[in-house]
Design a protein around this motif. Sequence first.
Motif, PDB file in Angstrom:
ATOM      1  N   LYS A  39     -50.589  -4.997   0.815  1.00 38.10           N
ATOM      2  CA  LYS A  39     -51.723  -4.704  -0.071  1.00 38.10           C
ATOM      3  C   LYS A  39     -52.074  -3.225  -0.133  1.00 38.10           C
ATOM      4  O   LYS A  39     -52.830  -2.807  -0.995  1.00 38.10           O
ATOM      5  N   SER A  40     -51.533  -2.432   0.769  1.00 38.50           N
ATOM      6  CA  SER A  40     -51.854  -1.002   0.749  1.00 38.50           C
ATOM      7  C   SER A  40     -50.919  -0.224  -0.156  1.00 38.50           C
ATOM      8  O   SER A  40     -51.187   0.909  -0.504  1.00 38.50           O
ATOM      9  N   ARG A  41     -49.810  -0.833  -0.544  1.00 40.05           N
ATOM     10  CA  ARG A  41     -48.774  -0.093  -1.261  1.00 40.05           C
ATOM     11  C   ARG A  41     -48.901  -0.228  -2.782  1.00 40.05           C
ATOM     12  O   ARG A  41     -49.425  -1.230  -3.272  1.00 40.05           O
ATOM     13  N   ALA A  42     -48.404   0.781  -3.497  1.00 44.74           N
ATOM     14  CA  ALA A  42     -48.444   0.759  -4.958  1.00 44.74           C
ATOM     15  C   ALA A  42     -47.510  -0.339  -5.464  1.00 44.74           C
ATOM     16  O   ALA A  42     -46.362  -0.417  -5.045  1.00 44.74           O
ATOM     17  N   GLY A  43     -48.026  -1.172  -6.340  1.00 44.13           N
ATOM     18  CA  GLY A  43     -47.209  -2.243  -6.908  1.00 44.13           C
ATOM     19  C   GLY A  43     -46.955  -3.385  -5.958  1.00 44.13           C
ATOM     20  O   GLY A  43     -46.282  -4.352  -6.294  1.00 44.13           O
ATOM     21  N   GLY A  44     -47.467  -3.301  -4.760  1.00 43.65           N
ATOM     22  CA  GLY A  44     -47.211  -4.344  -3.756  1.00 43.65           C
ATOM     23  C   GLY A  44     -48.327  -5.352  -3.737  1.00 43.65           C
ATOM     24  O   GLY A  44     -49.325  -5.180  -3.040  1.00 43.65           O
ATOM     25  N   PHE A  45     -48.203  -6.407  -4.517  1.00 43.31           N
ATOM     26  CA  PHE A  45     -49.199  -7.465  -4.486  1.00 43.31           C
ATOM     27  C   PHE A  45     -48.501  -8.768  -4.747  1.00 43.31           C
ATOM     28  O   PHE A  45     -47.316  -8.799  -5.083  1.00 43.31           O
ATOM     29  N   HIS A  46     -49.195  -9.863  -4.603  1.00 44.89           N
ATOM     30  CA  HIS A  46     -48.583 -11.182  -4.731  1.00 44.89           C
ATOM     31  C   HIS A  46     -49.437 -12.058  -5.618  1.00 44.89           C
ATOM     32  O   HIS A  46     -50.573 -11.713  -5.936  1.00 44.89           O
ATOM     33  N   LYS A  47     -48.876 -13.189  -5.991  1.00 42.63           N
ATOM     34  CA  LYS A  47     -49.592 -14.070  -6.905  1.00 42.63           C
ATOM     35  C   LYS A  47     -50.782 -14.751  -6.238  1.00 42.63           C
ATOM     36  O   LYS A  47     -50.837 -14.866  -5.003  1.00 42.63           O
ATOM     37  N   VAL A  48     -51.699 -15.238  -7.033  1.00 36.08           N
ATOM     38  CA  VAL A  48     -52.884 -15.927  -6.546  1.00 36.08           C
ATOM     39  C   VAL A  48     -52.462 -17.171  -5.786  1.00 36.08           C
ATOM     40  O   VAL A  48     -51.612 -17.935  -6.244  1.00 36.08           O
ATOM     41  N   GLY A  49     -53.028 -17.377  -4.620  1.00 40.38           N
ATOM     42  CA  GLY A  49     -52.710 -18.556  -3.822  1.00 40.38           C
ATOM     43  C   GLY A  49     -51.568 -18.329  -2.850  1.00 40.38           C
ATOM     44  O   GLY A  49     -51.254 -19.210  -2.065  1.00 40.38           O
ATOM     45  N   PHE A  50     -50.913 -17.154  -2.895  1.00 39.61           N
ATOM     46  CA  PHE A  50     -49.809 -16.868  -1.977  1.00 39.61           C
ATOM     47  C   PHE A  50     -50.363 -16.689  -0.580  1.00 39.61           C
ATOM     48  O   PHE A  50     -51.343 -15.983  -0.377  1.00 39.61           O
ATOM     49  N   GLU A  51     -49.759 -17.350   0.398  1.00 35.34           N
ATOM     50  CA  GLU A  51     -50.268 -17.300   1.772  1.00 35.34           C
ATOM     51  C   GLU A  51     -49.236 -16.735   2.727  1.00 35.34           C
ATOM     52  O   GLU A  51     -49.048 -17.232   3.848  1.00 35.34           O
ATOM     53  N   GLY A  52     -48.499 -15.728   2.281  1.00 37.00           N
ATOM     54  CA  GLY A  52     -47.565 -15.052   3.165  1.00 37.00           C
ATOM     55  C   GLY A  52     -46.377 -15.898   3.572  1.00 37.00           C
ATOM     56  O   GLY A  52     -45.851 -15.742   4.667  1.00 37.00           O
ATOM     57  N   GLY A  53     -45.961 -16.811   2.721  1.00 40.66           N
ATOM     58  CA  GLY A  53     -44.811 -17.648   3.057  1.00 40.66           C
ATOM     59  C   GLY A  53     -45.212 -19.006   3.599  1.00 40.66           C
ATOM     60  O   GLY A  53     -44.429 -19.949   3.577  1.00 40.66           O
ATOM     61  N   GLN A  54     -46.439 -19.105   4.097  1.00 41.44           N
ATOM     62  CA  GLN A  54     -46.963 -20.419   4.525  1.00 41.44           C
ATOM     63  C   GLN A  54     -47.092 -21.294   3.280  1.00 41.44           C
ATOM     64  O   GLN A  54     -47.351 -20.791   2.194  1.00 41.44           O
ATOM     65  N   MET A  55     -46.895 -22.597   3.438  1.00 44.10           N
ATOM     66  CA  MET A  55     -46.990 -23.509   2.289  1.00 44.10           C
ATOM     67  C   MET A  55     -48.403 -23.398   1.700  1.00 44.10           C
ATOM     68  O   MET A  55     -49.378 -23.652   2.397  1.00 44.10           O
TER      69      MET A  55
END
Length: 143
Positions: A39-55
């Motif tokens: 989250k600190s990096r430019a362009g580095g974000f994920h979709k809503v509901g993403f839990e870092g690989g956890q289901m």
Amino acid sequence: MQLNTIKPAAGAKHAKRRVGRGIGSGLGKTAGRGHKGQKSRAGGFHKVGFEGGQMPLQRRLPKRGFKSLARPYNAEVTLSELHALTSEEIDLLTLKAVGLVSELAKTVKVIKSGEISRKVSLKGIGATAGAKAAIEAAGGTVA
């Protein structure tokens, strides 16, 4: 009051947060993003509901229920409700006017529930086989 004297209410307008503008601003260096990580990096974000690989939660929960989109548009009326009406000719607009079916209803079907002993004429309304037989036995018609 003049048009040139109108101002927004106090506190309604506030300056946009300008990040990365030096140490004195309070939002310099990391610009409020913290240290390291996606989250600190430019362009580095994920979709809503993403839990870092956890289901994700929406995939962990079971699938339940279904609401048909056609449901509010198909209405049912019983024989006893038709018997209570005063008019002899009954159509969709008549049923909507007396509040027997929803204003959203597109089609109506009469079901055999209760009794009918007076003559009624249905126009543009469906009926089950049993309901049709009961209406015709009372001297009515289903068109």
